[in-house]
Design an enzyme around this catalytic site. Sequence first.
Site, PDB file in Angstrom:
ATOM      1  N   THR A 109       2.746   9.602  10.435  1.00  0.00           N
ATOM      2  CA  THR A 109       2.265   8.761  11.544  1.00  0.00           C
ATOM      3  C   THR A 109       2.504   9.415  12.916  1.00  0.00           C
ATOM      4  O   THR A 109       3.380  10.256  13.085  1.00  0.00           O
ATOM      5  CB  THR A 109       2.915   7.362  11.502  1.00  0.00           C
ATOM      6  OG1 THR A 109       2.819   6.859  10.174  1.00  0.00           O
ATOM      7  CG2 THR A 109       2.241   6.377  12.430  1.00  0.00           C
ATOM      8  N   GLN A 169      -2.588   6.162   1.885  1.00  0.00           N
ATOM      9  CA  GLN A 169      -2.369   4.825   2.446  1.00  0.00           C
ATOM     10  C   GLN A 169      -2.361   3.737   1.376  1.00  0.00           C
ATOM     11  O   GLN A 169      -1.897   2.625   1.633  1.00  0.00           O
ATOM     12  CB  GLN A 169      -3.462   4.522   3.463  1.00  0.00           C
ATOM     13  CG  GLN A 169      -2.987   3.798   4.697  1.00  0.00           C
ATOM     14  CD  GLN A 169      -2.058   4.638   5.548  1.00  0.00           C
ATOM     15  OE1 GLN A 169      -0.864   4.348   5.620  1.00  0.00           O
ATOM     16  NE2 GLN A 169      -2.591   5.677   6.156  1.00  0.00           N
ATOM     17  N   ASP A 180       0.705   1.764   0.958  1.00  0.00           N
ATOM     18  CA  ASP A 180       1.084   0.669   1.871  1.00  0.00           C
ATOM     19  C   ASP A 180       0.699  -0.693   1.301  1.00  0.00           C
ATOM     20  O   ASP A 180       1.084  -1.728   1.845  1.00  0.00           O
ATOM     21  CB  ASP A 180       0.445   0.870   3.254  1.00  0.00           C
ATOM     22  CG  ASP A 180       1.342   1.701   4.174  1.00  0.00           C
ATOM     23  OD1 ASP A 180       2.469   2.016   3.778  1.00  0.00           O
ATOM     24  OD2 ASP A 180       0.904   2.025   5.285  1.00  0.00           O
ATOM     25  N   SER A 224       0.220  -2.796   7.678  1.00  0.00           N
ATOM     26  CA  SER A 224       0.729  -1.633   8.423  1.00  0.00           C
ATOM     27  C   SER A 224       1.852  -2.051   9.359  1.00  0.00           C
ATOM     28  O   SER A 224       1.908  -3.202   9.808  1.00  0.00           O
ATOM     29  CB  SER A 224      -0.415  -1.030   9.234  1.00  0.00           C
ATOM     30  OG  SER A 224       0.067  -0.021  10.085  1.00  0.00           O
ATOM     31  N   SER A 225       2.715  -1.095   9.674  1.00  0.00           N
ATOM     32  CA  SER A 225       3.745  -1.347  10.702  1.00  0.00           C
ATOM     33  C   SER A 225       3.326  -0.793  12.054  1.00  0.00           C
ATOM     34  O   SER A 225       4.066  -0.948  13.034  1.00  0.00           O
ATOM     35  CB  SER A 225       5.062  -0.682  10.290  1.00  0.00           C
ATOM     36  OG  SER A 225       5.563  -1.282   9.124  1.00  0.00           O
ATOM     37  N   GLY A 256       7.039   6.046  12.272  1.00  0.00           N
ATOM     38  CA  GLY A 256       8.332   5.822  11.609  1.00  0.00           C
ATOM     39  C   GLY A 256       8.386   4.601  10.705  1.00  0.00           C
ATOM     40  O   GLY A 256       9.438   3.961  10.601  1.00  0.00           O
TER      41      GLY A 256
HETATM   42  N1  GLY Z   1       1.526   4.030   6.863  1.00  0.00           N
HETATM   43  C1  GLY Z   1       2.326   3.552   7.891  1.00  0.00           C
HETATM   44  C2  GLY Z   1       1.941   2.205   8.358  1.00  0.00           C
HETATM   45  O1  GLY Z   1       0.759   1.977   8.543  1.00  0.00           O
HETATM   46  O2  GLY Z   1       2.772   1.348   8.523  1.00  0.00           O
END
Ligand code: GLY
Length: 616
Positions: A421, A460, A463, A492-493, A513
């Site tokens: 990221t 992805q 996730d 997602s974060s 992160g």
């Molecule tokens: N793959 C990191 C996020 O989207 O949280």
Amino acid sequence: MRDRHVRKSQLLTHVLILAPAVLSLAPAWALAQSETAPAAVPTSGFSATFTHFAVAADHPVASAAGAEVLAKGGNAVDAAVAASFTLSVVRPFSCGIGGGGFMLISLPSKDSKPNAPRIERAINYRELAPRAARKNLYESLDQERASLDGALAAGVPGTVAGLLYALETYGTLDRATVLAPAIRAAREGFQTDGAYMRAAINATERFVINKDYQTRFAFTWERFLGSGAIALGDTIKNPEQAALLEAIARDGAAAFYSGTFGKSLIEHVNADALITYTAGGRNPPRNAAWFTEQDFKLPRVDDGEPLTVEFLGKRVLLMPPPSSGGIAIGQILGLAERRGLATLWAEGNSASYAHQLAESFKFAFADRANYLADPKFTAIPVKKLLGAQRLDDFARRINPSHSYGPEYYGEPGQIKIDSGTSHISVIDGRGGAVACTETINTEFGSYLAVPGSGFCLNNQMDDFTTRLDKPNAYGLRQSEKNLPEPSKRPLSSMSPTIVLDADAPIIVAGASGGPRIITATAQSILNILVRNMNAADAVAAKRMHHQWLPSVLEIERGFDDREIMNGMGVSLWLRKVRQNVKDATSGAVVQLIHRTPAGTLDAVSDPRKGGAPAGE
Ligand code: GLY
């Protein structure tokens, strides 16, 4: 000749021995400059002050790319798009055209009437699960890492569609101008730095354990890992990605999603998918295609309203779901205000400040795990989650001298961690701002690079909640609302965030992160608005992280552990109130720009990853 099978200890030695020398000899941006160097000033330090415009990315060449197009008269969107395509080249392990992202935009109105509302948009170009995705897919496969390595880990990339949509809709410059710095970086090459080496060391270890990866993911192994011998300061050129970016500059998104390139990507992905489908001697499904031309008809880009919350008289723009970060940061700020963290800090109660902030993280992460997923598939009670009633209730339940077990904060579930990221913050010279976070998920994504493309496809799919009964690769679980389904986006974060004061963007922030994105972005903003720190100190300050489950309060070494009473420091006091304090083993990387009350722009690329801002 270097040993092809470089061990972690050898690579670490490269980093430790070469780092000071290489870093002091020449900053990375200088080594990738061309004769058409930007007029704007790239810096070699992690923070700098500018007067007109600023870009903070996690690689100096990407910040310089954004500043270059701003110097050519572009706006914040042009700059974010230029920086983003450049990151695709210089941070191939973090993000890029094989992945997806979120872009938060706040631009002055095109209407010159006084008080005309600003253009405020949340652009979502996160990867979509292909039509072949099924809820129980990963449970039904033999390979434990099927959602992480290889074709079946990849969602349909959205970055090219999203960036070009943003450029055409909200930018001002043409594709060729905006893509020029990325193409230059790909042709001329960039030098590996400490952040690159950390990612390469981890990936090399996996390729050494799984020798078949060296041929299965040959491009990643040979080009990005130097066949196991990549070293700090090595130059990586990427003519394949340069050619693809040139085609995108010429023909638009069609150059990526259809035609010869799109077809070969689909074929290559489907050939690799068979390897995972048939692992353990299983028969492949009747239709073993993972990506189809149907998936690759220009993937959906969602252009919606940002979430908005008030904090200490400022307006905060946040990313809506499938970002979990927008709601979580909104809750954390709401609780900070309700619990009077500003007063606590001003009165010197740093231990109570830290404890109560950690408590707010737990409530926010419990809601993340239990309520959040792709809003196109699950009704998300956004108003309730950010509503006064819920936040008042959480605030009342924060005990200033005690911490509880996870069930106090929400129904047990678990959330996952990832790395990779990248985040870009931009403030232009016309009152515009962009916060953009992008990712291919974990370092080097799925490792799968289609021949002739020069980039890694994302992983992805991990996730999503990939296995309900078992913890995922990180030992964590998410709710069933986030199970994979056709054309669904994983939770997602990523948390791009813009703070406005009387319609002027004053903070643009975000991070990489995994779940630490949320707590790091929130702490950086609080450090400025509540602790009155300058931007450089606000980003560099050691942080803490709690994600509800596991029930651990991670604290970065060097965290403000001042003595508060009779020899008792902050971290000891946190233990006394039953926080389960541990040393953090990984952290987040924040890029932030702060418009100071004097009107200057303090731009910071978190020293944790080696970026540097640029501007004028
Ligand atoms: N793959 C990191 C996020 O989207 O949280």
